[in-house]
Write a protein that holds these residues in place. Structure first.
Motif, PDB file in Angstrom:
ATOM      1  N   ARG A  44       0.862  -1.179   0.000  1.00 11.30           N
ATOM      2  CA  ARG A  44       0.000   0.000   0.000  1.00 11.30           C
ATOM      3  C   ARG A  44       0.898   1.229   0.000  1.00 11.30           C
ATOM      4  O   ARG A  44       2.058   1.175   0.406  1.00 11.30           O
ATOM      5  CB  ARG A  44      -0.875   0.047   1.260  1.00 11.30           C
ATOM      6  CG  ARG A  44      -2.009  -0.949   1.280  1.00 11.30           C
ATOM      7  CD  ARG A  44      -3.221  -0.491   0.502  1.00 11.30           C
ATOM      8  NE  ARG A  44      -3.650   0.839   0.892  1.00 11.30           N
ATOM      9  CZ  ARG A  44      -4.723   1.450   0.387  1.00 11.30           C
ATOM     10  NH1 ARG A  44      -5.480   0.846  -0.526  1.00 11.30           N
ATOM     11  NH2 ARG A  44      -5.055   2.673   0.760  1.00 11.30           N
ATOM     12  N   ALA A  45       0.327   2.372  -0.385  1.00 13.04           N
ATOM     13  CA  ALA A  45       1.101   3.612  -0.396  1.00 13.04           C
ATOM     14  C   ALA A  45       0.329   4.710   0.335  1.00 13.04           C
ATOM     15  O   ALA A  45      -0.883   4.607   0.553  1.00 13.04           O
ATOM     16  CB  ALA A  45       1.379   4.049  -1.826  1.00 13.04           C
ATOM     17  N   LEU A  46       1.059   5.744   0.699  1.00 17.17           N
ATOM     18  CA  LEU A  46       0.457   6.976   1.217  1.00 17.17           C
ATOM     19  C   LEU A  46       1.036   8.140   0.428  1.00 17.17           C
ATOM     20  O   LEU A  46       2.228   8.136   0.086  1.00 17.17           O
ATOM     21  CB  LEU A  46       0.796   7.187   2.697  1.00 17.17           C
ATOM     22  CG  LEU A  46       0.147   6.251   3.719  1.00 17.17           C
ATOM     23  CD1 LEU A  46       0.740   6.509   5.107  1.00 17.17           C
ATOM     24  CD2 LEU A  46      -1.370   6.417   3.746  1.00 17.17           C
ATOM     25  N   PRO A  47       0.207   9.170   0.146  1.00 14.42           N
ATOM     26  CA  PRO A  47       0.771  10.399  -0.422  1.00 14.42           C
ATOM     27  C   PRO A  47       1.785  10.972   0.572  1.00 14.42           C
ATOM     28  O   PRO A  47       1.619  10.835   1.793  1.00 14.42           O
ATOM     29  CB  PRO A  47      -0.436  11.332  -0.537  1.00 14.42           C
ATOM     30  CG  PRO A  47      -1.646  10.485  -0.303  1.00 14.42           C
ATOM     31  CD  PRO A  47      -1.224   9.276   0.449  1.00 14.42           C
ATOM     32  N   LEU A  48       2.812  11.638   0.055  1.00 12.83           N
ATOM     33  CA  LEU A  48       3.872  12.105   0.953  1.00 12.83           C
ATOM     34  C   LEU A  48       3.391  13.092   2.001  1.00 12.83           C
ATOM     35  O   LEU A  48       3.910  13.111   3.120  1.00 12.83           O
ATOM     36  CB  LEU A  48       5.017  12.709   0.144  1.00 12.83           C
ATOM     37  CG  LEU A  48       6.129  11.708  -0.146  1.00 12.83           C
ATOM     38  CD1 LEU A  48       7.259  12.405  -0.874  1.00 12.83           C
ATOM     39  CD2 LEU A  48       6.649  11.049   1.131  1.00 12.83           C
ATOM     40  N   ASP A  49       2.375  13.896   1.642  1.00 14.34           N
ATOM     41  CA  ASP A  49       1.927  14.844   2.675  1.00 14.34           C
ATOM     42  C   ASP A  49       1.279  14.117   3.847  1.00 14.34           C
ATOM     43  O   ASP A  49       1.377  14.571   4.997  1.00 14.34           O
ATOM     44  CB  ASP A  49       1.005  15.929   2.083  1.00 14.34           C
ATOM     45  CG  ASP A  49      -0.237  15.343   1.437  1.00 14.34           C
ATOM     46  OD1 ASP A  49      -0.272  14.118   1.191  1.00 14.34           O
ATOM     47  OD2 ASP A  49      -1.187  16.111   1.181  1.00 14.34           O
ATOM     48  N   THR A  50       0.661  12.973   3.584  1.00 12.14           N
ATOM     49  CA  THR A  50       0.138  12.163   4.689  1.00 12.14           C
ATOM     50  C   THR A  50       1.281  11.462   5.428  1.00 12.14           C
ATOM     51  O   THR A  50       1.323  11.438   6.658  1.00 12.14           O
ATOM     52  CB  THR A  50      -0.863  11.116   4.159  1.00 12.14           C
ATOM     53  OG1 THR A  50      -1.905  11.789   3.449  1.00 12.14           O
ATOM     54  CG2 THR A  50      -1.458  10.302   5.289  1.00 12.14           C
ATOM     55  N   ALA A  51       2.205  10.909   4.662  1.00 12.82           N
ATOM     56  CA  ALA A  51       3.327  10.178   5.277  1.00 12.82           C
ATOM     57  C   ALA A  51       4.165  11.080   6.180  1.00 12.82           C
ATOM     58  O   ALA A  51       4.704  10.635   7.194  1.00 12.82           O
ATOM     59  CB  ALA A  51       4.201   9.561   4.183  1.00 12.82           C
ATOM     60  N   LEU A  52       4.274  12.350   5.811  1.00 12.18           N
ATOM     61  CA  LEU A  52       5.104  13.290   6.573  1.00 12.18           C
ATOM     62  C   LEU A  52       4.285  14.141   7.539  1.00 12.18           C
ATOM     63  O   LEU A  52       4.844  14.959   8.278  1.00 12.18           O
ATOM     64  CB  LEU A  52       5.859  14.212   5.611  1.00 12.18           C
ATOM     65  CG  LEU A  52       6.896  13.531   4.715  1.00 12.18           C
ATOM     66  CD1 LEU A  52       7.413  14.523   3.661  1.00 12.18           C
ATOM     67  CD2 LEU A  52       8.059  12.996   5.543  1.00 12.18           C
ATOM     68  N   GLY A  53       2.980  13.964   7.540  1.00  7.23           N
ATOM     69  CA  GLY A  53       2.099  14.845   8.308  1.00  7.23           C
ATOM     70  C   GLY A  53       2.089  14.559   9.793  1.00  7.23           C
ATOM     71  O   GLY A  53       2.684  13.577  10.272  1.00  7.23           O
TER      72      GLY A  53
END
Lengths: 370, 370
Positions: free
Chosen positions: A166-175
């Protein structure tokens, strides 16, 4: 040559009218399990009562040799042992997790997959290191868009052999709202094997498919992730050809501890006439939970439940109570959660082909008898 | 007036030809759960992977106020707190526990109840005080014949409202082969709620129905116990009117860790051509386990597995291994346990109306593919 598509791995399908649960659905139901609803009494779900959904097999992991690699569009690819990961400052977050397929077996027509009723939920204290700490350590490059998470569980799904990804958008991953964790402990103990030992992702507020278990690799990409679990599975579709909408955050839901006592086989509840304290939990992964309303007449009338003051746990369920006076005869009890932005639980099924994000209200038949 | 018999609690029945698993069976399957078979890799089943079968609800127990009473045909009735029970010298025994209904959903016709396939098993280290220590403390009188155990779980079953109750003959209750325990810890930790917190009976070698959870009373009687769970449930009967034979000790069984990797939905296994190490566990609650035989051609030919030397655990399963060379195409793998008195697993179903003690061999379809 065995062809996965024809011999062992058939396309997704809907059950026919009146079709009972099949052997394939039962094979999933005997190994995965929900929260027995009386377990809603606990703030933190006791070990072994938290819901479990495993796509393939539970890998046999040795803590001593486990490595998490971080690569792709980063300045400093990392290879981390469990001890490396434990050396970062730990964070503990209480999270209510729910399977995206919760409620699927109540849908009509029924999507044939893991046949949950309403019980695919649980709350735990997860301890780990914030994902952004690890990503900052690796140095995410400017053109990065997604972080792709690979688990060690391997299998075939709808004809496609795969490691679960699965993946997360980077803004979610870094949020930090939510703060995503790479977790190594659950309720103060090492993760149980079925919950991802030794490492899993925890994405507060998101359905369970995002919380990748047995996490062994994080790859930062400069293109949006198009893997099976994003583009084929976990999308809201009405027709097979729809592009669909990705399943992400948890819709509001309230559940009730079934009052009284059950019949063994039908699970119908028996209560005695007089005062009955109803109680349960409610949660939302979108806006914060706002209200819970209760109906004791199958939805004809509603009254607000008392909602416990939120503690310091934005991502955990909240306890509610409601005092009911039972009178002889049959009753249908219902609880309905609403979030701070007005999202509420539907009274008619929100059907889609995958049976995802179905937060139809729970309907609990109760017989009041002397 | 609600009549349990007609409105909520119908008689036991058999599924019709081709009848899928019903909502009632699914309601049990989503709350109870088996051991995911890859969990057979562990000597001691990790917390949360051990099978669970709860007849009614899991009681919400407070350790501080729990009491175990011992009465009936004893000289000194006792009322024991958890601290009182912990003050006796503790004993720890490793026990493989199996549900008497394991295998039920594979029977034809299918008895409608908890729909287990083959996975209702688990092994734990149980710590507690020997039952005979407590009974000797109370002083069993000469005319006593049974010890009756009452749990705190309460419900209706086949029209009969009841606390869960089972009994043991006094010679078993006071015996040392097996030594029955009143257990307060599982794998070194307090019992999880779903396994009987704070106290349960552990009767090594017996099917799960004997291991009364949430134990709150022991009554010694001068008449044989005739409660529901002895005279109605847990008997081997071919016809509804048969007196039947009581279900007691665990019949021999071997299970295999499914090799290779699965298809998500069908659970069919995929292996690659070449050497495959098969492994699993086998056990018997009757005579000690003697041999495990393996067939890789659906029962046409059999070869002995290598059985690990028994450790100091008479009542726990034993690991077995078998080296197989997979060739492309479909295969059906089977393991078969035999005990020291020659009891072995049937190759055709040992049918009875309750679906109890069904130790039909496991048949595991595997596709070998390049």
């Amino acid at each position: 040559m065995v062809r996965f598509e024809e011999d062992v791995s058939t396309p997704a399908r809907l059950a026919g009218p009146g079709e009972g649960i099949g052997r394939d659905e039962l094979s999933l139901a005997t190994r995965n399990h929900g929260l027995p609803l009386e377990g809603l009494r606990y703030d933190v779900t006791p070990p072994g009562m938290h819901y479990v959904l495993v796509h393939y097999d539970i890998p046999y992991a040795e803590d001593d040799t486990w490595e998490l690699t971080i690569g792709g569009r980063v300045d400093h690819p990392l290879r981390l042992s469990l001890n490396d990961i434990r050396s970062f400052k730990p964070v503990t977050t209480r999270v209510t997790m729910e399977c995206a397929g919760n409620g699927r077996a109540l849908l009509s027509p029924r999507p044939v997959s893991q046949p949950w009723l309403v019980e695919a939920v649980g709350t735990a204290d997860w301890t780990g290191v914030p994902l952004r700490t690890l990503l900052n350590e690796a140095g995410v490059q400017d053109d990065a868009v997604d972080a792709v998470f690979t688990g060690a569980d391997h299998g075939v799904e709808r004809g496609v052999e795969q490691d679960y990804q699965r993946a997360l958008p980077l803004d979610t991953a870094l949020g930090d709202e939510p703060e995503v964790l790479v977790a190594y402990a659950m309720n103060g103990a090492p993760l149980p094997p079925q919950h991802g030992r030794p490492l899993r992702l925890v994405v507060p507020g998101w359905y369970g498919m995002a919380h990748v278990k047995w996490l062994r690799d994080i790859t930062v990409t400069d293109e949006p992730f198009t893997g099976f679990q994003h583009t084929v599975a976990y999308r809201l579709r009405h027709d097979p050809d729809d592009e669909g909408v990705p399943v992400t955050r948890i819709a509001p839901r309230a559940l009730m501890v079934p009052p009284g006592f059950p019949d063994f086989m039908s699970r119908t509840r028996i209560v005695r006439p007089g005062p009955v304290r109803l109680e349960g939990r409610a949660w939302s992964g979108q806006a914060p939970l706002a209200t819970v309303d209760i109906s004791t007449d199958d939805g004809a009338t509603w009254d607000p439940a008392t909602l416990e003051t939120p503690a310091d746990h934005r991502w955990a369920w909240r306890r509610w109570t409601f005092d009911w006076t039972a009178t002889p005869g049959p009753h249908t009890l219902t609880a309905r959660a609403t979030d701070a932005e007005g999202r509420t639980q539907p009274l008619a099924q929100p059907w889609n082909r995958g049976g995802f994000a179905n937060n139809l209200v729970q309907r609990l038949p109760v017989h009041c008898t002397d």
